[in-house]
Design a protein around this motif. Sequence first.
Motif, PDB file in Angstrom:
ATOM      1  N   LEU A 137      17.067 106.650 128.540  1.00 25.82           N
ATOM      2  CA  LEU A 137      17.480 106.112 127.243  1.00 25.82           C
ATOM      3  C   LEU A 137      17.085 107.053 126.117  1.00 25.82           C
ATOM      4  CD1 LEU A 137      16.506 102.407 127.853  1.00 25.82           C
ATOM      5  CD2 LEU A 137      18.775 103.158 127.116  1.00 25.82           C
ATOM      6  N   GLU A 138      15.860 107.546 126.173  1.00 24.08           N
ATOM      7  CA  GLU A 138      15.377 108.439 125.112  1.00 24.08           C
ATOM      8  C   GLU A 138      16.207 109.715 125.045  1.00 24.08           C
ATOM      9  OE1 GLU A 138      11.232 108.646 126.126  1.00 24.08           O
ATOM     10  OE2 GLU A 138      10.759 106.913 124.856  1.00 24.08           O
ATOM     11  N   SER A 139      16.541 110.286 126.194  1.00 17.83           N
ATOM     12  CA  SER A 139      17.335 111.519 126.168  1.00 17.83           C
ATOM     13  C   SER A 139      18.779 111.225 125.736  1.00 17.83           C
ATOM     14  CB  SER A 139      17.300 112.231 127.518  1.00 17.83           C
ATOM     15  OG  SER A 139      18.005 111.509 128.496  1.00 17.83           O
ATOM     16  N   HIS A 140      19.334 110.106 126.184  1.00 21.03           N
ATOM     17  CA  HIS A 140      20.717 109.766 125.844  1.00 21.03           C
ATOM     18  C   HIS A 140      20.851 109.360 124.377  1.00 21.03           C
ATOM     19  CE1 HIS A 140      24.583 107.358 126.857  1.00 21.03           C
ATOM     20  NE2 HIS A 140      24.877 108.628 126.726  1.00 21.03           N
ATOM     21  N   SER A 141      19.811 108.824 123.790  1.00 26.80           N
ATOM     22  CA  SER A 141      19.876 108.367 122.394  1.00 26.80           C
ATOM     23  C   SER A 141      20.133 109.528 121.437  1.00 26.80           C
ATOM     24  CB  SER A 141      18.599 107.630 122.003  1.00 26.80           C
ATOM     25  OG  SER A 141      17.516 108.529 121.908  1.00 26.80           O
ATOM     26  N   GLN A 142      19.824 110.726 121.860  1.00 28.60           N
ATOM     27  CA  GLN A 142      20.034 111.893 121.000  1.00 28.60           C
ATOM     28  C   GLN A 142      21.519 112.182 120.779  1.00 28.60           C
ATOM     29  OE1 GLN A 142      17.712 115.025 122.774  1.00 28.60           O
ATOM     30  NE2 GLN A 142      15.838 113.804 122.699  1.00 28.60           N
ATOM     31  N   ASN A 143      22.381 111.639 121.627  1.00 30.28           N
ATOM     32  CA  ASN A 143      23.821 111.878 121.509  1.00 30.28           C
ATOM     33  C   ASN A 143      24.505 110.965 120.500  1.00 30.28           C
ATOM     34  OD1 ASN A 143      23.592 113.751 123.586  1.00 30.28           O
ATOM     35  ND2 ASN A 143      24.179 112.291 125.162  1.00 30.28           N
ATOM     36  N   PHE A 144      23.770 110.006 119.932  1.00 24.94           N
ATOM     37  CA  PHE A 144      24.411 108.971 119.116  1.00 24.94           C
ATOM     38  C   PHE A 144      23.697 108.746 117.798  1.00 24.94           C
ATOM     39  CE2 PHE A 144      25.359 108.004 123.511  1.00 24.94           C
ATOM     40  CZ  PHE A 144      26.719 107.765 123.472  1.00 24.94           C
ATOM     41  N   SER A 145      24.495 108.484 116.781  1.00 24.53           N
ATOM     42  CA  SER A 145      23.946 108.002 115.509  1.00 24.53           C
ATOM     43  C   SER A 145      23.869 106.476 115.607  1.00 24.53           C
ATOM     44  CB  SER A 145      24.859 108.398 114.352  1.00 24.53           C
ATOM     45  OG  SER A 145      26.098 107.717 114.464  1.00 24.53           O
ATOM     46  N   ILE A 146      23.124 105.883 114.718  1.00 24.93           N
ATOM     47  CA  ILE A 146      23.029 104.419 114.692  1.00 24.93           C
ATOM     48  C   ILE A 146      24.413 103.814 114.449  1.00 24.93           C
ATOM     49  CG2 ILE A 146      22.126 102.464 113.348  1.00 24.93           C
ATOM     50  CD1 ILE A 146      19.506 104.103 113.066  1.00 24.93           C
ATOM     51  N   GLU A 147      25.179 104.429 113.560  1.00 29.28           N
ATOM     52  CA  GLU A 147      26.522 103.922 113.250  1.00 29.28           C
ATOM     53  C   GLU A 147      27.423 103.941 114.481  1.00 29.28           C
ATOM     54  OE1 GLU A 147      24.944 106.370 111.407  1.00 29.28           O
ATOM     55  OE2 GLU A 147      24.302 104.958 109.859  1.00 29.28           O
ATOM     56  N   LYS A 148      27.344 105.018 115.253  1.00 27.85           N
ATOM     57  CA  LYS A 148      28.191 105.124 116.449  1.00 27.85           C
ATOM     58  C   LYS A 148      27.788 104.066 117.484  1.00 27.85           C
ATOM     59  CE  LYS A 148      30.410 108.041 119.676  1.00 27.85           C
ATOM     60  NZ  LYS A 148      30.981 109.305 119.962  1.00 27.85           N
ATOM     61  N   ILE A 149      26.496 103.856 117.639  1.00 26.63           N
ATOM     62  CA  ILE A 149      26.025 102.824 118.576  1.00 26.63           C
ATOM     63  C   ILE A 149      26.550 101.458 118.147  1.00 26.63           C
ATOM     64  CG2 ILE A 149      23.993 101.606 119.472  1.00 26.63           C
ATOM     65  CD1 ILE A 149      22.482 104.312 119.215  1.00 26.63           C
ATOM     66  N   LEU A 150      26.482 101.164 116.858  1.00 26.28           N
ATOM     67  CA  LEU A 150      26.972  99.881 116.352  1.00 26.28           C
ATOM     68  C   LEU A 150      28.479  99.733 116.580  1.00 26.28           C
ATOM     69  CD1 LEU A 150      24.884  99.595 113.073  1.00 26.28           C
ATOM     70  CD2 LEU A 150      24.617  98.225 115.159  1.00 26.28           C
ATOM     71  N   ARG A 151      29.233 100.816 116.393  1.00 29.31           N
ATOM     72  CA  ARG A 151      30.683 100.763 116.653  1.00 29.31           C
ATOM     73  C   ARG A 151      30.968 100.493 118.130  1.00 29.31           C
ATOM     74  NH1 ARG A 151      30.879 105.127 113.122  1.00 29.31           N
ATOM     75  NH2 ARG A 151      31.153 106.605 114.808  1.00 29.31           N
TER      76      ARG A 151
END
Length: 168
Positions: A137-151
């Motif tokens: 999760l920690e490594s994958h989270s670097q690929n996303f902004s908070i906005e993109k995750i929410l979308r």
Amino acid sequence: TLYILVTSMINKLLPTVRSRCIKMNFSKPDPAELIVFIEKKYALGREKAEILVTLSNSSFSKIEDMANGDYLEFRLKILKSLVGLKDPFMLAADFEKEKERIKEILFLMKSWFFDLLVIKKKRSPSLLINKDLTPLLESHSQNFSIEKILRILDKVSLTEIDLNYNIN
């Protein structure tokens, strides 16, 4: 004559039915006690029992479904397939052969992206659903902004709604 009607979605009952019911709320079992129970009943290790309790939100019926099959292996397969992707919906073709499990896949996707949001917002690790996969999760989270995750979470939720309209 007495009928017992159990639902987690009272709003889906017709008003004429609801008006004749006495509402009784039941609290969830204590997660720590449930983990011990699951460990014994299904001969699972503590970590797997914790995963089931967390994913099921302490629901006995969901735990029963998850423990009696390949759910944990399926979960790992789906979640690991999300790692490294910038758009999880690119996997739609890969999931074609898992059509009958699409609701499970969407639930797992929501849990994964919820966890990414927890990490991005630097919230308490106790909020994580997929605690056993924290390094991924920690490594994958670097690929996303908070906005993109929410979308993505919005898209998954809308897909679930569309499925419910088509299935029911």
